[in-house]
Design a protein around this motif. Sequence first.
Motif, PDB file in Angstrom:
ATOM      1  N   ALA A 198       0.832  -1.207   0.000  1.00 39.20           N
ATOM      2  CA  ALA A 198       0.000   0.000   0.000  1.00 39.20           C
ATOM      3  C   ALA A 198       0.866   1.257   0.000  1.00 39.20           C
ATOM      4  O   ALA A 198       0.562   2.241  -0.681  1.00 39.20           O
ATOM      5  N   ASP A 199       1.970   1.235   0.767  1.00 40.27           N
ATOM      6  CA  ASP A 199       2.862   2.394   0.821  1.00 40.27           C
ATOM      7  C   ASP A 199       3.545   2.615  -0.523  1.00 40.27           C
ATOM      8  O   ASP A 199       3.687   3.751  -0.986  1.00 40.27           O
ATOM      9  N   VAL A 200       3.973   1.522  -1.149  1.00 36.43           N
ATOM     10  CA  VAL A 200       4.648   1.624  -2.450  1.00 36.43           C
ATOM     11  C   VAL A 200       3.709   2.216  -3.488  1.00 36.43           C
ATOM     12  O   VAL A 200       4.062   3.158  -4.212  1.00 36.43           O
ATOM     13  N   LEU A 201       2.497   1.696  -3.567  1.00 32.79           N
ATOM     14  CA  LEU A 201       1.546   2.151  -4.573  1.00 32.79           C
ATOM     15  C   LEU A 201       1.124   3.590  -4.333  1.00 32.79           C
ATOM     16  O   LEU A 201       0.968   4.370  -5.277  1.00 32.79           O
ATOM     17  N   GLU A 202       0.941   3.956  -3.076  1.00 32.11           N
ATOM     18  CA  GLU A 202       0.556   5.333  -2.766  1.00 32.11           C
ATOM     19  C   GLU A 202       1.662   6.293  -3.176  1.00 32.11           C
ATOM     20  O   GLU A 202       1.401   7.378  -3.703  1.00 32.11           O
ATOM     21  N   ALA A 203       2.916   5.892  -2.949  1.00 29.77           N
ATOM     22  CA  ALA A 203       4.044   6.739  -3.324  1.00 29.77           C
ATOM     23  C   ALA A 203       4.112   6.932  -4.834  1.00 29.77           C
ATOM     24  O   ALA A 203       4.323   8.044  -5.336  1.00 29.77           O
ATOM     25  N   VAL A 204       3.918   5.840  -5.579  1.00 30.71           N
ATOM     26  CA  VAL A 204       3.971   5.925  -7.044  1.00 30.71           C
ATOM     27  C   VAL A 204       2.843   6.799  -7.571  1.00 30.71           C
ATOM     28  O   VAL A 204       3.042   7.631  -8.461  1.00 30.71           O
ATOM     29  N   LYS A 205       1.647   6.632  -7.017  1.00 30.12           N
ATOM     30  CA  LYS A 205       0.510   7.450  -7.461  1.00 30.12           C
ATOM     31  C   LYS A 205       0.727   8.923  -7.125  1.00 30.12           C
ATOM     32  O   LYS A 205       0.155   9.797  -7.781  1.00 30.12           O
ATOM     33  N   SER A 206       1.535   9.190  -6.125  1.00 33.23           N
ATOM     34  CA  SER A 206       1.816  10.583  -5.739  1.00 33.23           C
ATOM     35  C   SER A 206       2.875  11.222  -6.630  1.00 33.23           C
ATOM     36  O   SER A 206       3.142  12.413  -6.493  1.00 33.23           O
ATOM     37  N   GLY A 207       3.490  10.427  -7.498  1.00 35.25           N
ATOM     38  CA  GLY A 207       4.463  10.988  -8.430  1.00 35.25           C
ATOM     39  C   GLY A 207       5.888  10.518  -8.240  1.00 35.25           C
ATOM     40  O   GLY A 207       6.796  11.006  -8.924  1.00 35.25           O
ATOM     41  N   ALA A 208       6.123   9.573  -7.314  1.00 35.84           N
ATOM     42  CA  ALA A 208       7.490   9.085  -7.105  1.00 35.84           C
ATOM     43  C   ALA A 208       7.971   8.304  -8.327  1.00 35.84           C
ATOM     44  O   ALA A 208       7.216   7.538  -8.915  1.00 35.84           O
ATOM     45  N   THR A 209       9.226   8.510  -8.693  1.00 32.65           N
ATOM     46  CA  THR A 209       9.825   7.785  -9.813  1.00 32.65           C
ATOM     47  C   THR A 209      10.294   6.410  -9.372  1.00 32.65           C
ATOM     48  O   THR A 209      10.268   5.455 -10.151  1.00 32.65           O
ATOM     49  N   GLY A 210      10.739   6.298  -8.112  1.00 32.49           N
ATOM     50  CA  GLY A 210      11.259   5.025  -7.633  1.00 32.49           C
ATOM     51  C   GLY A 210      11.009   4.822  -6.158  1.00 32.49           C
ATOM     52  O   GLY A 210      10.587   5.735  -5.443  1.00 32.49           O
ATOM     53  N   TYR A 211      11.285   3.597  -5.699  1.00 30.44           N
ATOM     54  CA  TYR A 211      11.039   3.238  -4.306  1.00 30.44           C
ATOM     55  C   TYR A 211      12.102   2.240  -3.877  1.00 30.44           C
ATOM     56  O   TYR A 211      12.200   1.146  -4.430  1.00 30.44           O
ATOM     57  N   LEU A 212      12.903   2.640  -2.905  1.00 28.62           N
ATOM     58  CA  LEU A 212      14.006   1.813  -2.426  1.00 28.62           C
ATOM     59  C   LEU A 212      13.861   1.606  -0.925  1.00 28.62           C
ATOM     60  O   LEU A 212      13.523   2.539  -0.191  1.00 28.62           O
ATOM     61  N   LEU A 213      14.098   0.385  -0.475  1.00 31.37           N
ATOM     62  CA  LEU A 213      14.046   0.115   0.959  1.00 31.37           C
ATOM     63  C   LEU A 213      15.338   0.571   1.623  1.00 31.37           C
ATOM     64  O   LEU A 213      16.407   0.559   1.011  1.00 31.37           O
ATOM     65  N   LYS A 214      15.247   0.930   2.886  1.00 34.92           N
ATOM     66  CA  LYS A 214      16.421   1.411   3.617  1.00 34.92           C
ATOM     67  C   LYS A 214      17.437   0.306   3.861  1.00 34.92           C
ATOM     68  O   LYS A 214      18.557   0.583   4.283  1.00 34.92           O
ATOM     69  N   SER A 215      17.063  -0.921   3.598  1.00 37.24           N
ATOM     70  CA  SER A 215      18.014  -2.032   3.718  1.00 37.24           C
ATOM     71  C   SER A 215      18.971  -2.080   2.527  1.00 37.24           C
ATOM     72  O   SER A 215      19.913  -2.877   2.513  1.00 37.24           O
ATOM     73  N   ALA A 216      18.750  -1.220   1.537  1.00 40.67           N
ATOM     74  CA  ALA A 216      19.621  -1.186   0.354  1.00 40.67           C
ATOM     75  C   ALA A 216      21.033  -0.764   0.751  1.00 40.67           C
ATOM     76  O   ALA A 216      21.236  -0.030   1.719  1.00 40.67           O
ATOM     77  N   SER A 217      22.012  -1.228  -0.015  1.00 45.33           N
ATOM     78  CA  SER A 217      23.403  -0.854   0.244  1.00 45.33           C
ATOM     79  C   SER A 217      23.667   0.571  -0.246  1.00 45.33           C
ATOM     80  O   SER A 217      22.875   1.138  -1.006  1.00 45.33           O
ATOM     81  N   THR A 218      24.786   1.136   0.197  1.00 45.07           N
ATOM     82  CA  THR A 218      25.158   2.480  -0.235  1.00 45.07           C
ATOM     83  C   THR A 218      25.316   2.526  -1.751  1.00 45.07           C
ATOM     84  O   THR A 218      24.886   3.483  -2.407  1.00 45.07           O
ATOM     85  N   GLU A 219      25.906   1.487  -2.338  1.00 42.60           N
ATOM     86  CA  GLU A 219      26.089   1.454  -3.790  1.00 42.60           C
ATOM     87  C   GLU A 219      24.747   1.377  -4.510  1.00 42.60           C
ATOM     88  O   GLU A 219      24.552   2.004  -5.555  1.00 42.60           O
ATOM     89  N   GLU A 220      23.804   0.615  -3.948  1.00 49.59           N
ATOM     90  CA  GLU A 220      22.468   0.536  -4.549  1.00 49.59           C
ATOM     91  C   GLU A 220      21.779   1.894  -4.500  1.00 49.59           C
ATOM     92  O   GLU A 220      21.090   2.285  -5.452  1.00 49.59           O
ATOM     93  N   LEU A 221      21.981   2.622  -3.406  1.00 48.31           N
ATOM     94  CA  LEU A 221      21.396   3.955  -3.293  1.00 48.31           C
ATOM     95  C   LEU A 221      22.010   4.899  -4.324  1.00 48.31           C
ATOM     96  O   LEU A 221      21.291   5.638  -5.002  1.00 48.31           O
ATOM     97  N   ARG A 222      23.331   4.884  -4.444  1.00 44.47           N
ATOM     98  CA  ARG A 222      23.987   5.751  -5.429  1.00 44.47           C
ATOM     99  C   ARG A 222      23.450   5.474  -6.829  1.00 44.47           C
ATOM    100  O   ARG A 222      23.134   6.394  -7.592  1.00 44.47           O
ATOM    101  N   ASP A 223      23.379   4.178  -7.172  1.00 45.95           N
ATOM    102  CA  ASP A 223      22.905   3.801  -8.503  1.00 45.95           C
ATOM    103  C   ASP A 223      21.458   4.228  -8.694  1.00 45.95           C
ATOM    104  O   ASP A 223      21.073   4.704  -9.772  1.00 45.95           O
ATOM    105  N   ALA A 224      20.648   4.080  -7.650  1.00 46.52           N
ATOM    106  CA  ALA A 224      19.236   4.455  -7.730  1.00 46.52           C
ATOM    107  C   ALA A 224      19.082   5.955  -7.954  1.00 46.52           C
ATOM    108  O   ALA A 224      18.226   6.392  -8.734  1.00 46.52           O
ATOM    109  N   VAL A 225      19.891   6.755  -7.269  1.00 47.78           N
ATOM    110  CA  VAL A 225      19.817   8.208  -7.440  1.00 47.78           C
ATOM    111  C   VAL A 225      20.204   8.589  -8.865  1.00 47.78           C
ATOM    112  O   VAL A 225      19.556   9.425  -9.503  1.00 47.78           O
ATOM    113  N   ARG A 226      21.262   7.974  -9.384  1.00 50.25           N
ATOM    114  CA  ARG A 226      21.690   8.276 -10.762  1.00 50.25           C
ATOM    115  C   ARG A 226      20.588   7.925 -11.762  1.00 50.25           C
ATOM    116  O   ARG A 226      20.265   8.706 -12.663  1.00 50.25           O
TER     117      ARG A 226
END
Length: 225
Positions: free
Chosen positions: A92-120
């Motif tokens: 529900a949180d993921v879908l609500e975020a996407v409907k609000s205009g979010a381009t992506g959704y990453l969990l905080k368990s992601a690694s620093t490298e995954e975050l960097r790549d996601a931001v790029r």
Amino acid sequence: MTGTAPIRVMVVDDHPMWRDAVARDLSESGFEVVATAGDGDQAVRRAKAAAPDVLVLDLNLPGKPGVQVCKEAVAADPSVRVLVLSASGEHADVLEAVKSGATGYLLKSASTEELRDAVRRTADGDPVFTPGLAGLVLGEYRRLASEPAAPAAGGEEQKAPRLTERETEVLRLVAKGLSYKQIAERLVISHRTVQNYVQNTLGKLQLHNRVELVRYAIERGLDDE
């Protein structure tokens, strides 16, 4: 990075240690952290003033929830990309975020490298989701497309704008859930060219984001071709 200029990032989270750590990691990786915020109201104000390329946004914020921050930030500047970085993997949180205009959704368990790549990738307009969530989002696109569209003003159906053959081809692949990189490889064109086609199509159709674009395509059956 986009061209020679670093990607401008704003980090929003109500936990100071986490917020500072994310901002520091991104800054040390070559991103330009233009602002941070710890609550929803502050986030909206600072986003308007700082004009980041990417807003890294937590959903659980005091004052104003993250989905509302997302809506207001995108409404104020449609060019801003929002990457939700949340501890919640609830559908529900993921879908609500996407409907609000979010381009992506990453969990905080992601690694620093995954975050960097996601931001790029978010800065480039690619949808970025923690593994397992992309299929959920595409399924929601299809569900939304099955709902009747709101009638045009005055009760008259607006004439559909004419898209070029290549714009239609790119739109069809977007509706199938392909990333911009995958589309570029499929059509043997550059990533930037794919972005340009998508932006031109958004402008012609008077749509605001990829969610609306995919819904438009699925409503017309382009994902089945």
